[in-house]
Scaffold this motif. Structure first.
Motif, PDB file in Angstrom:
ATOM      1  N   UNK A   3       0.984  -1.170  -0.125  1.00  0.00           N
ATOM      2  CA  UNK A   3      -0.137  -0.131  -0.010  1.00  0.00           C
ATOM      3  C   UNK A   3       0.786   1.167  -0.118  1.00  0.00           C
ATOM      4  N   UNK A   4       0.446   2.247  -0.741  1.00  0.00           N
ATOM      5  CA  UNK A   4       1.174   3.417  -0.796  1.00  0.00           C
ATOM      6  C   UNK A   4       0.172   4.642  -0.194  1.00  0.00           C
ATOM      7  N   UNK A   5       0.781   5.312   0.670  1.00  0.00           N
ATOM      8  CA  UNK A   5      -0.128   6.473   1.445  1.00  0.00           C
ATOM      9  C   UNK A   5       0.550   7.752   1.190  1.00  0.00           C
ATOM     10  N   UNK A  21      -4.787  -1.537  16.471  1.00  0.00           N
ATOM     11  CA  UNK A  21      -5.998  -2.609  16.069  1.00  0.00           C
ATOM     12  C   UNK A  21      -5.335  -3.923  16.267  1.00  0.00           C
ATOM     13  N   UNK A  61      -3.645  -6.319   7.855  1.00  0.00           N
ATOM     14  CA  UNK A  61      -3.971  -7.307   8.994  1.00  0.00           C
ATOM     15  C   UNK A  61      -5.001  -8.335   8.321  1.00  0.00           C
ATOM     16  N   UNK A  62      -5.865  -7.789   7.384  1.00  0.00           N
ATOM     17  CA  UNK A  62      -6.578  -8.800   6.661  1.00  0.00           C
ATOM     18  C   UNK A  62      -5.755  -9.722   5.810  1.00  0.00           C
ATOM     19  N   UNK A  76      -3.658   6.259   9.875  1.00  0.00           N
ATOM     20  CA  UNK A  76      -3.517   5.110   8.626  1.00  0.00           C
ATOM     21  C   UNK A  76      -4.064   3.782   9.044  1.00  0.00           C
ATOM     22  N   UNK A  77      -5.257   3.918   9.991  1.00  0.00           N
ATOM     23  CA  UNK A  77      -5.793   2.851  10.450  1.00  0.00           C
ATOM     24  C   UNK A  77      -6.484   1.821   9.208  1.00  0.00           C
ATOM     25  N   UNK A  78      -7.031   2.614   8.345  1.00  0.00           N
ATOM     26  CA  UNK A  78      -7.581   1.690   7.126  1.00  0.00           C
ATOM     27  C   UNK A  78      -6.350   0.885   6.554  1.00  0.00           C
ATOM     28  N   UNK A  79      -5.520   1.514   6.224  1.00  0.00           N
ATOM     29  CA  UNK A  79      -4.196   1.008   5.554  1.00  0.00           C
ATOM     30  C   UNK A  79      -3.957  -0.180   6.531  1.00  0.00           C
ATOM     31  N   UNK A  97      -5.327  -1.871   8.551  1.00  0.00           N
ATOM     32  CA  UNK A  97      -6.366  -3.199   8.694  1.00  0.00           C
ATOM     33  C   UNK A  97      -6.445  -3.743   7.480  1.00  0.00           C
ATOM     34  N   UNK A  98      -6.225  -3.423   6.466  1.00  0.00           N
ATOM     35  CA  UNK A  98      -5.910  -4.019   4.966  1.00  0.00           C
ATOM     36  C   UNK A  98      -4.918  -5.047   5.358  1.00  0.00           C
TER      37      UNK A  98
END
Lengths: 382, 296
Positions: free
Chosen positions: A197-199, A240, A214-215, A206-209, A211-212
């Motif tokens: 992932x690039x942010x 998380x 983690x998944x 960056x919680x959503x990043x 989370x991805x």
């Protein structure tokens, strides 16, 4: 009217004479293009302070070969366009002897050809491998390469039996170059990138990043950036409930990030030069004396903790000084080849062995794997 | 996607959303009183965080934050008095340009005062790794702080604007400055007050989000851009709508990461902003009729 023009002639003549008498002790101009402000200010600001300190010290000792050094610092604010026009200005108008910097890889790449065409030495303080590969005659760089950092990290991962990782990087020159090296080198070390992932460099959370990531069920996270976001990423990952080891690039070598991330920074593993662990370095280590002196000088003068980035500027200046000392001349061509011949030069970033085909002079041994324990950088237990 | 993951994305979205909303509220206050967008709003947020961090070295945290809010409020007043107040019937455009100039000025001053390093306040509850676990979903207590503080700010502001004389006077100025002056309201004082109020709200927001986002001399600008987007999305001038719009944008951004590469997050917010500007320039919750009567 005639009287007036006579007067002008006299003034001109005087000015000419004054110019001639100044010539003998004319200072030697050294340019520096650094991101003192802007998004890469944590690189450029310590670099500028370091140079200011070194130039003052050298001038007290009589400058270069009896000529005072005039340091011209240009603040590029991490903008490649600004760096480009400053480089032109320094070379064509100021006719500087050498340029130190820029601080970032993007800027360095932009002015590589300017230095080459202007036949002016450029000692970059930025990390990307591409700055010196392919080699340009006049372009050198002092920081360790991102490629070596990636290799060092992958070796450590192999040791820890990690093979499935998630990669985060920021959308900057540093982040992109690192991401490219990670993708290129991963297969050779049997490492699978399951999330990549690039942010944005100004990301505030960056919680959503994470989370991805983690998944994707990874065994470790590798983050590549130099912005505050690198400290945000580790915090969010821990929040998380992601407990896997976190690896960072050599851009993590600034204690401010550890302070900002608090307990989340504990256990982060990253490669860095030895400046950060000089206190625990054995006395016999060849870099100990140099590192100690720089750390002490910098911290007592600027009342802030030393970072590896200022060290890159230290190395750039000292390499130039050493080459001038060795050749006893200020001829650009002689100095250029003197740098190429420098062997075993001890700097803050490592021990430099330059050659006509290697304008960085450092190898993977310049890195040490570090970790964070109780809010401090310590060497990672082997 | 399982439900745990789904709710984790929702939590991430709420985190983003409240941060944006807190900034957006500040935009709305000045807009309500003056009809202009104060582009230095992000700098108020930055100042709130920075001053709180500095004060927290010698003072307990709550006092440091209150101190930061007080100092930033005074800075807000000073900015208005120095740059806006003495202008005679300034055009909206002129005032906007002035606020852009002020934002650059504040940033440069902050750079000289604090240097370029990153700072952070400690987490109000627990530490940077503490999280409240609900099933398999984790939420940082600081997020709850941000949500709580924005909620209180919205309610308090709405009460202030509707039920106090001062609040009503400010609204009167925004609605029709000349008529308000004929009623004996000092428009200039109301503008100064609105700058103080929005600086104060910005500073509170800056202090609460600071443990999450960190603070640096130039961290106000990116926050201001997001806050501005959210203020437009919700409908300029409406603080409760800003919170709603913040949530919508935050959750959209968060879920966009699930489907798209994370790099597209900014694309989502900007596309949404453009879409709203084309289709509903008055904002999602705004009234088109009221928008037509506004100067800007």
């Amino acid at each position: 009217m005639r009287g007036k023009s006579g007067l002008i002639c006299a003034i001109l003549a005087l000015a000419l004479m004054a110019g001639a008498s100044v010539q003998a002790a004319e200072p030697i101009k050294v340019g520096a293009i650094l991101s003192v402000t802007g998004p890469a200010s944590f690189l450029g600001a310590p670099e500028a302070k370091t140079l200011e300190m070194l130039v003052e010290e050298q001038n007290k000792k009589g400058g270069f070969l009896g000529r005072k050094i005039e340091l011209i610092v240009k603040d590029s604010g991490a903008s490649a366009e600004k760096a480009f026009s400053f480089a032109k200005q320094l070379i064509e108008e100021e006719k500087v002897f050498a340029i130190l910097g820029p601080s970032t890889s993007g800027e360095s790449m932009k002015i590589k050809s300017v230095a080459e065409e202007g036949k002016t030495l450029l000692l970059s303080c930025a990390a990307a491998e591409v700055i010196v590969n392919p080699v340009a005659m006049y372009v050198f760089k002092t920081p360790q390469s991102d490629k070596d950092a990636v290799i060092k990290i992958f070796q450590q991962m192999k040791k820890m039996k990690i093979s499935r990782i998630g990669v985060l990087s920021s959308n900057t020159g540093f982040g992109n170059a690192g991401k490219a090296q990670i993708e290129k080198l991963a297969p050779a070390y049997g490492i699978l990138i399951l999330a990549n992932e690039v942010y944005d460099k100004a990301a505030s959370d960056l919680t959503a990043e994470v989370t991805k990531i983690k998944a994707a069920n990874v065994e470790a996270i590798l983050n590549w950036s130099i912005e505050p976001a690198q400290a945000i990423a580790i915090k969010n990952a821990r929040q998380i409930g992601l407990k896997v080891p976190i690896f960072q690039s050599h851009g993590f070598g600034n204690i401010k990030y550890v302070e900002a991330a608090g307990p989340a920074a504990e256990g982060v593993i990253f490669p860095a030069g030895r400046l950060l662990i000089v206190d625990v370095l054995p006395k016999s280590h060849p870099q100990k004396a140099v590192l100690n002196k720089y750390k002490k000088d910098y911290e007592s003068r600027f009342k802030e903790e030393v970072s590896t980035f200022g060290g890159h500027a230290y190395d750039a200046f000292m390499i130039l000084a050493k080459a001038i000392e060795n050749t006893n001349s200020t001829d650009k061509e002689l100095i250029r080849s003197a740098i190429e011949q420098l062997q075993g030069f001890v700097g803050t970033g490592g021990i430099f062995y330059f050659s006509p085909s290697d304008h960085n002079g450092l190898n993977i041994d310049a890195f040490e794997m570090l970790t964070v324990r109780k809010g401090k950088f310590v060497p990672l237990a082997k | 996607m399982n439900s745990d993951l789904f709710f984790q994305y929702v939590v991430a979205g709420i985190t983003y959303g409240t941060i944006y909303a807190v900034v957006a509220i500040g935009f709305n206050i000045i807009y309500n009183a003056t009809g202009i967008i104060n582009f230095a709003q992000g700098e108020f947020v930055m100042l709130g965080g920075m001053i709180a961090v500095t004060l927290s070295r010698f003072l307990p945290l709550p006092v440091a934050i209150l101190g930061a809010v007080a100092v930033t409020t005074i800075i807000g007043a000073v900015i208005d008095i120095l740059f806006i107040r003495w202008l005679r019937g300034p055009s909206v455009l002129r005032m906007i340009i002035i606020t852009i100039g002020v934002s650059i000025l504040v940033r440069e001053v902050a750079l000289h005062v604090w240097g370029e390093s990153v700072r952070a306040l400690p987490y109000f509850t627990g530490t940077s790794v503490t999280s409240i676990k609900m099933g398999n979903v984790y939420i940082s207590p600081q997020v709850l702080w941000v949500v709580g503080v924005s909620a209180i700010a919205v309610v308090a502001l709405s009460a202030f604007f509707h039920y106090t004389m001062l609040g009503r006077q400010m609204r009167a100025c925004a609605a029709n400055r000349d008529a308000a002056r004929l009623c004996g309201i000092s428009a200039k004082n109301m503008v100064t007050l609105s700058f103080m109020l929005s600086a104060g709200i910005g500073a509170i927001g800056g202090a609460v989000v600071c443990p999450i986002t960190y603070v640096q001399y130039d961290s106000g600008t990116p926050l201001a851009i997001k806050g501005f987007t959210v203020a437009i999305l919700g409908g300029l001038g409406n603080s409760a709508a800003a919170v709603g719009a913040g949530m919508i944008l935050g959750i959209l951004e968060s879920f966009s990461i699930w489907v798209l590469p994370a790099a597209y997050k900014e694309v989502i917010s900007i596309s949404l902003l453009l879409l709203i500007l084309f289709i509903r320039p008055s904002g999602i919750f705004g009234s088109a009729e009221a928008a037509r009567l506004k100067e800007f």
